[in-house]
Enzyme design. Structure first.
Site, PDB file in Angstrom:
ATOM      1  N   SER A 113      43.962  30.601  50.596  1.00  0.00           N
ATOM      2  CA  SER A 113      43.629  31.663  51.554  1.00  0.00           C
ATOM      3  C   SER A 113      44.044  31.297  52.969  1.00  0.00           C
ATOM      4  O   SER A 113      44.154  30.123  53.332  1.00  0.00           O
ATOM      5  CB  SER A 113      42.123  31.919  51.539  1.00  0.00           C
TER       6      SER A 113
HETATM    7  N1  SAH Z   1      39.684  29.027  47.242  1.00  0.00           N
HETATM    8  C1  SAH Z   1      41.069  28.741  46.967  1.00  0.00           C
HETATM    9  C2  SAH Z   1      41.958  29.977  46.890  1.00  0.00           C
HETATM   10  C3  SAH Z   1      41.680  30.726  45.672  1.00  0.00           C
HETATM   11  S1  SAH Z   1      42.869  31.827  45.035  1.00  0.00           S
HETATM   12  C4  SAH Z   1      41.637  27.733  47.937  1.00  0.00           C
HETATM   13  O1  SAH Z   1      40.929  27.302  48.849  1.00  0.00           O
HETATM   14  O2  SAH Z   1      42.791  27.345  47.728  1.00  0.00           O
HETATM   15  C5  SAH Z   1      41.795  32.458  43.769  1.00  0.00           C
HETATM   16  C6  SAH Z   1      41.606  31.565  42.577  1.00  0.00           C
HETATM   17  O3  SAH Z   1      40.634  32.174  41.739  1.00  0.00           O
HETATM   18  C7  SAH Z   1      42.852  31.382  41.739  1.00  0.00           C
HETATM   19  O4  SAH Z   1      43.168  30.037  41.633  1.00  0.00           O
HETATM   20  C8  SAH Z   1      42.479  31.999  40.402  1.00  0.00           C
HETATM   21  O5  SAH Z   1      43.054  31.332  39.289  1.00  0.00           O
HETATM   22  C9  SAH Z   1      40.961  31.844  40.420  1.00  0.00           C
HETATM   23  N2  SAH Z   1      40.226  32.739  39.507  1.00  0.00           N
HETATM   24  C10 SAH Z   1      40.460  34.050  39.249  1.00  0.00           C
HETATM   25  N3  SAH Z   1      39.553  34.514  38.353  1.00  0.00           N
HETATM   26  C11 SAH Z   1      38.723  33.469  38.062  1.00  0.00           C
HETATM   27  C12 SAH Z   1      37.579  33.317  37.210  1.00  0.00           C
HETATM   28  N4  SAH Z   1      37.096  34.303  36.459  1.00  0.00           N
HETATM   29  N5  SAH Z   1      36.980  32.106  37.172  1.00  0.00           N
HETATM   30  C13 SAH Z   1      37.442  31.057  37.907  1.00  0.00           C
HETATM   31  N6  SAH Z   1      38.524  31.143  38.724  1.00  0.00           N
HETATM   32  C14 SAH Z   1      39.148  32.326  38.800  1.00  0.00           C
END
Ligand code: SAH
Length: 234
Positions: free
Chosen positions: A81
């Site tokens: 993000s």
């Molecule tokens: N917080 C992260 C950015 C996240 S991007 C950072 O600091 O880099 C969103 C993430 O959520 C992705 O890696 C995606 O694979 C994950 N995601 C999506 N659905 C999910 C679920 N049901 N459970 C766990 N992770 C999930």
């Protein structure tokens, strides 16, 4: 879309150029200034941002953009993000030093690392094993011992991990997963993006009260979708 291959900068290795290190220092100073100018005032949040080297969490090809204020692609077609959104969500979460925090969507591990500098404990869940393993390795190398990275479907919560004071979701859902509301203590806060993957999303802050859930809409945002189930490959 880039594949699920991880190529971040080595944590121990160096860039080999003194100017790169000093560029990074200038970048970090500008970054702090930018966060303040954009309205981040909580000193615990600003300190936490300063304690986490973002350049270790972005792909090697983007390390010169680590402190620029935009989201960047990471492996598995996901994103790290935008720093302002990380700072803003952390501030809105009102994290205190005794809190247990749950993050859904580990991605690179950066948001979890920032939270861990304020909270007592962070549990973070990621549906891609590749991302979870890489995030865990970075976090261990940085010596942040109060973060637990779990591979799983965060929409189902983490039933064996007890209750959480704060929950942050860093992928967009069209509704609030009930398992997360159930995992929150009374008085607890959830910050999450709500809305369709290709439409208008809003960052929402929910507070669990005695009578139900109080809801506050914060900002329009753009996040990758929260998907059900653990990723079958990668
Ligand atoms: N917080 C992260 C950015 C996240 S991007 C950072 O600091 O880099 C969103 C993430 O959520 C992705 O890696 C995606 O694979 C994950 N995601 C999506 N659905 C999910 C679920 N049901 N459970 C766990 N992770 C999930």
């Amino acid at each position: 879309m880039i594949g699920c291959e991880i190529r971040t900068r080595s944590l121990n290795g160096e860039t080999g150029m003194a100017s790169a290190a000093s560029d990074e220092r200038v970048g970090r100073m500008e970054f702090q200034l930018q966060m303040r100018q954009r309205g981040i005032t909580d000193t615990a949040v600003l300190r936490a941002l300063d304690e986490v080297p973002r350049e270790y969490f972005v792909p090697a090809d983007y390390s010169n953009k680590a402190y620029a204020d935009h989201a960047l692609p990471i492996a598995c077609g996901q994103t790290i993000s935008q720093p302002y959104i990380v700072a803003y969500m952390t501030e809105q979460l009102e994290v205190r030093p005794h809190h247990r925090v749950l993050e859904i969507g580990t991605g690179s591990g950066y948001q979890a690392a920032v939270l861990s500098r304020i909270a007592r404990e962070v549990v973070t869940v990621e549906r891609y094993r590749t991302l979870a393993d890489a995030a865990r390795a970075r976090i261990e190398t940085l010596g942040f011992h109060n973060i637990d990275v779990i591979v799983g479907d965060g929409m189902a919560g983490v039933p064996d991990r007890g209750a959480f004071d704060r929950i942050i979701v860093t992928a967009a859902a069209d509704h609030v997963p009930q398992a997360l509301v159930d995992a929150l203590v009374e008085g607890g806060i959830i910050v999450l993006p709500l809305g369709p993957s290709s439409g208008a999303q809003y960052l929402v802050k929910l507070t669990k009260t005695h009578d139900g859930i109080a809801r506050e809409e914060l900002l329009p945002v753009r996040f990758v979708p929260l998907l059900p189930g653990k990723a079958q490959e990668l």
